[in-house]
Design a protein around this motif. Structure first.
Motif, PDB file in Angstrom:
ATOM      1  N   LYS A 354      -2.247   7.546  -7.395  1.00  0.00           N
ATOM      2  CA  LYS A 354      -3.561   8.192  -7.356  1.00  0.00           C
ATOM      3  C   LYS A 354      -4.697   7.175  -7.280  1.00  0.00           C
ATOM      4  CE  LYS A 354      -1.843  12.274  -9.766  1.00  0.00           C
ATOM      5  NZ  LYS A 354      -1.848  13.085 -11.003  1.00  0.00           N
ATOM      6  N   MET A 355      -4.368   5.896  -7.547  1.00  0.00           N
ATOM      7  CA  MET A 355      -5.367   4.827  -7.432  1.00  0.00           C
ATOM      8  C   MET A 355      -5.047   3.910  -6.242  1.00  0.00           C
ATOM      9  SD  MET A 355      -7.605   5.361  -9.762  1.00  0.00           S
ATOM     10  CE  MET A 355      -8.492   3.799  -9.850  1.00  0.00           C
ATOM     11  N   ASN A 356      -4.253   4.415  -5.293  1.00  0.00           N
ATOM     12  CA  ASN A 356      -3.870   3.671  -4.085  1.00  0.00           C
ATOM     13  C   ASN A 356      -3.015   2.445  -4.386  1.00  0.00           C
ATOM     14  OD1 ASN A 356      -5.258   5.499  -2.479  1.00  0.00           O
ATOM     15  ND2 ASN A 356      -7.126   4.255  -2.406  1.00  0.00           N
ATOM     16  N   PRO A 363       2.048  -5.200  -3.325  1.00  0.00           N
ATOM     17  CA  PRO A 363       1.029  -6.253  -3.191  1.00  0.00           C
ATOM     18  C   PRO A 363      -0.272  -5.893  -3.911  1.00  0.00           C
ATOM     19  CG  PRO A 363       2.113  -5.886  -1.096  1.00  0.00           C
ATOM     20  CD  PRO A 363       2.609  -4.804  -2.020  1.00  0.00           C
ATOM     21  N   GLU A 364      -0.621  -4.596  -3.881  1.00  0.00           N
ATOM     22  CA  GLU A 364      -1.843  -4.156  -4.572  1.00  0.00           C
ATOM     23  C   GLU A 364      -1.755  -4.416  -6.073  1.00  0.00           C
ATOM     24  OE1 GLU A 364      -1.458  -1.615  -0.867  1.00  0.00           O
ATOM     25  OE2 GLU A 364      -0.112  -2.438  -2.390  1.00  0.00           O
ATOM     26  N   ALA A 365      -0.591  -4.145  -6.654  1.00  0.00           N
ATOM     27  CA  ALA A 365      -0.405  -4.350  -8.090  1.00  0.00           C
ATOM     28  C   ALA A 365      -0.559  -5.813  -8.451  1.00  0.00           C
ATOM     29  CB  ALA A 365       0.969  -3.833  -8.519  1.00  0.00           C
ATOM     30  N   PHE A 366       0.087  -6.683  -7.664  1.00  0.00           N
ATOM     31  CA  PHE A 366      -0.001  -8.123  -7.948  1.00  0.00           C
ATOM     32  C   PHE A 366      -1.410  -8.659  -7.710  1.00  0.00           C
ATOM     33  CE2 PHE A 366       4.679  -7.895  -7.350  1.00  0.00           C
ATOM     34  CZ  PHE A 366       5.053  -8.488  -8.558  1.00  0.00           C
ATOM     35  N   TYR A 367      -2.089  -8.105  -6.721  1.00  0.00           N
ATOM     36  CA  TYR A 367      -3.465  -8.506  -6.441  1.00  0.00           C
ATOM     37  C   TYR A 367      -4.379  -8.216  -7.633  1.00  0.00           C
ATOM     38  CZ  TYR A 367      -8.193  -7.946  -4.470  1.00  0.00           C
ATOM     39  OH  TYR A 367      -9.550  -7.989  -4.237  1.00  0.00           O
ATOM     40  N   GLU A 394     -12.797  -5.278 -11.139  1.00  0.00           N
ATOM     41  CA  GLU A 394     -13.383  -5.336  -9.797  1.00  0.00           C
ATOM     42  C   GLU A 394     -12.303  -5.177  -8.724  1.00  0.00           C
ATOM     43  OE1 GLU A 394     -16.132  -5.509  -6.806  1.00  0.00           O
ATOM     44  OE2 GLU A 394     -16.444  -5.226  -8.973  1.00  0.00           O
ATOM     45  N   LYS A 395     -11.145  -5.773  -8.945  1.00  0.00           N
ATOM     46  CA  LYS A 395     -10.066  -5.658  -7.968  1.00  0.00           C
ATOM     47  C   LYS A 395      -9.494  -4.240  -7.924  1.00  0.00           C
ATOM     48  CE  LYS A 395      -8.725 -10.505  -7.813  1.00  0.00           C
ATOM     49  NZ  LYS A 395      -7.710 -11.532  -8.198  1.00  0.00           N
ATOM     50  N   LEU A 396      -9.423  -3.580  -9.053  1.00  0.00           N
ATOM     51  CA  LEU A 396      -8.989  -2.180  -9.062  1.00  0.00           C
ATOM     52  C   LEU A 396      -9.946  -1.329  -8.236  1.00  0.00           C
ATOM     53  CD1 LEU A 396      -7.176   0.133 -10.128  1.00  0.00           C
ATOM     54  CD2 LEU A 396      -8.740   0.299 -12.093  1.00  0.00           C
ATOM     55  N   ASN A 401     -10.984   1.886  -3.419  1.00  0.00           N
ATOM     56  CA  ASN A 401     -11.915   2.192  -2.333  1.00  0.00           C
ATOM     57  C   ASN A 401     -11.375   1.797  -0.962  1.00  0.00           C
ATOM     58  OD1 ASN A 401     -13.726   3.173  -4.204  1.00  0.00           O
ATOM     59  ND2 ASN A 401     -14.921   1.282  -4.328  1.00  0.00           N
ATOM     60  N   GLY A 402     -10.159   1.259  -0.931  1.00  0.00           N
ATOM     61  CA  GLY A 402      -9.570   0.876   0.344  1.00  0.00           C
ATOM     62  C   GLY A 402     -10.108  -0.441   0.885  1.00  0.00           C
ATOM     63  N   ASP A 403     -10.725  -1.256   0.020  1.00  0.00           N
ATOM     64  CA  ASP A 403     -11.297  -2.542   0.465  1.00  0.00           C
ATOM     65  C   ASP A 403     -10.300  -3.679   0.373  1.00  0.00           C
ATOM     66  OD1 ASP A 403     -13.697  -1.267   0.887  1.00  0.00           O
ATOM     67  OD2 ASP A 403     -14.476  -1.739  -1.117  1.00  0.00           O
ATOM     68  N   TYR A 404      -9.092  -3.389  -0.106  1.00  0.00           N
ATOM     69  CA  TYR A 404      -8.090  -4.437  -0.229  1.00  0.00           C
ATOM     70  C   TYR A 404      -7.236  -4.500   1.040  1.00  0.00           C
ATOM     71  CZ  TYR A 404      -3.511  -6.386  -1.286  1.00  0.00           C
ATOM     72  OH  TYR A 404      -2.327  -7.106  -1.230  1.00  0.00           O
ATOM     73  N   SER A 405      -6.977  -5.724   1.488  1.00  0.00           N
ATOM     74  CA  SER A 405      -6.040  -5.915   2.599  1.00  0.00           C
ATOM     75  C   SER A 405      -5.263  -7.195   2.339  1.00  0.00           C
ATOM     76  CB  SER A 405      -6.773  -5.999   3.943  1.00  0.00           C
ATOM     77  OG  SER A 405      -7.671  -7.100   3.944  1.00  0.00           O
ATOM     78  N   GLU A 406      -3.981  -7.196   2.747  1.00  0.00           N
ATOM     79  CA  GLU A 406      -3.128  -8.363   2.491  1.00  0.00           C
ATOM     80  C   GLU A 406      -3.595  -9.538   3.354  1.00  0.00           C
ATOM     81  OE1 GLU A 406       1.165  -7.711   2.092  1.00  0.00           O
ATOM     82  OE2 GLU A 406       0.733  -5.583   2.461  1.00  0.00           O
TER      83      GLU A 406
END
Length: 406
Positions: A354-356, A363-367, A394-396, A401-406
């Motif tokens: 629910k939080m993408n 990768p999102e979790a480790f980020y 801030e990273k969450l 918001n979909g601003d994370y990319s590998e």
């Protein structure tokens, strides 16, 4: 003056007995009621392991607790509120003691000052909403000699306000110590205090569920205003919303001493240099990412406890799955971990999705928790609990918001 204060903390029976004791003193000017109180009603007092006495709280959620740890009431004052301080006794010291209660924390501060100071001056401002609770400090046996000094100050204030009548305390207050007592809501007291005034703030309310107004973000903003840059706030609680509120109010935070509880309390300061020990890693993760860390809010510093609790509950509901990860099954602490328990894993990953965040090892979790690779128990200006918590938060936000990319 109405001494049947709405903010009863001590047991209702002893609260009423104390008020009757001082009613009798005022009406008869007889000292026997006060002098004989402890022997008459000693069953209401609780002897702790260090020989000092505590008293029972009022019943909360069908449970009665003592106001201090059974390990030692006066020892708790020294361990949690004095030892973490970094007082320079070559200079004058000013302390704000909120929820002063029986006067143990202030007494411990006086004891430490008298042992370590030569020519400096100590000012203690004690705030306690309940006159009966302060009066109990006159009735319980003094655990240390410095408590007799505190008792003298309490007696003077209770006489001044008309609660007590007789001067029975013999100990004189040293000329290099000033003790000011405010019998009122601490939220009103702090608004009248000067900027940049205090070397230490002792925050010792009974519990956040009973007095959330004394743990609110808005109350802590007042702390930030009145404390010196090198000052330290000490409180016994390890609560996530309390720690989150300190951070949002502009404080650095660190782990307080462990005494009488399984977890250490909380220290906060405007200066990272005043704090040595990081919070536990999982505590940092929960504060940064979980809805459990939504602070108590009291914008006008005048709302009721029930209103503040209800508003926080509503805010947690609104921000769960939108800005914060659900606190259910302690979901955030599993980020970056392989999970063997399949049932628990499904619950955790439903919350994360629910939080993408696709999974605990995505990768999102480790980020999000990348900064925790730098975790050290000993914290410094660049690597500390505050900066790590803010980084993860801030990273969450970026991931959601979909601003994370590998």
């Amino acid at each position: 003056m109405n001494y049947e204060n709405k903010a009863r903390v001590i047991n209702d029976d002893i609260f009423d007995l104390i008020n009757r004791c001082f009613d009798e003193e005022r009406s008869s000017r007889n000292n026997e009621a006060r002098l004989n109180f402890f022997d008459t009603y000693n069953n209401y007092f609780v002897l702790t392991d260090d020989g000092s006495y505590s008293i029972n709280s009022k019943e909360i959620n069908h449970k009665i607790e003592t106001l201090h740890t059974s390990t030692g009431a006066i020892s708790e004052a020294f361990e949690k509120f004095i030892k973490p301080m970094k007082f320079d006794y070559s200079n004058d010291i000013a302390i704000l003691d909120i929820c002063a209660g029986l006067g143990y924390n202030s007494s411990a501060a006086i004891d430490d000052f008298l042992k370590n100071s030569n020519d400096s001056h100590l000012t203690i401002d004690m705030v306690e909403i309940s006159a009966a609770t302060l009066a109990c400090g006159l009735l319980v046996p003094s655990p240390i000699k410095a408590h007799d000094i505190t008792r003298k100050a309490i007696e003077k204030e209770l006489i001044k306000t008309g609660y007590a009548t007789l001067e029975l305390e013999k100990e004189e207050i040293p000329s290099n110590i000033d003790i000011n007592i405010f019998i009122e809501d601490a939220r009103q007291s702090v608004q009248k205090l000067k900027d940049n005034s205090y070397d230490a703030i002792f925050l010792d309310p009974f519990s956040q569920n009973m007095a959330p107004e004394l743990f609110s973000l808005d109350f802590f903003k007042e702390f930030k205003r009145i404390i010196k840059d090198t000052g330290i706030v000490a409180t016994y609680t390890s609560s996530a919303p309390v720690r989150a509120a300190f951070i949002e109010a502009g404080f650095y935070i660190g782990l307080g001493p462990i005494f009488g509880r399984k977890q250490g309390g909380t220290l906060a300061s405007p200066s990272q240099e005043m704090l040595d020990t990081s919070l536990p890693k999982n505590d940092e993760i929960r504060i940064a990412l979980s809805d459990v860390a939504i602070p108590f809010r009291d914008p006008g510093l005048n709302n009721s406890s029930d209103f503040i609790l209800d508003e926080r509950t509503e805010e947690r509901h609104e921000k769960r799955h939108t800005e914060k990860i659900s606190s259910a099954v302690k979901t955030p602490i599993f980020l970056g971990q392989e999970m063997d328990d399949e049932k628990l894993k499904r619950r955790v990953e439903r919350n994360l999705a629910k939080m993408n965040i696709p999974s605990t090892t995505s990768p999102e979790a480790f980020y999000i928790i990348e900064i925790e690779k730098n975790y050290t128990e000993k914290q410094d200006l660049k690597n500390n609990s505050r900066t790590r918590i803010l980084d993860m938060a801030e990273k969450l936000k970026k991931v959601k918001n979909g601003d994370y990319s590998e």
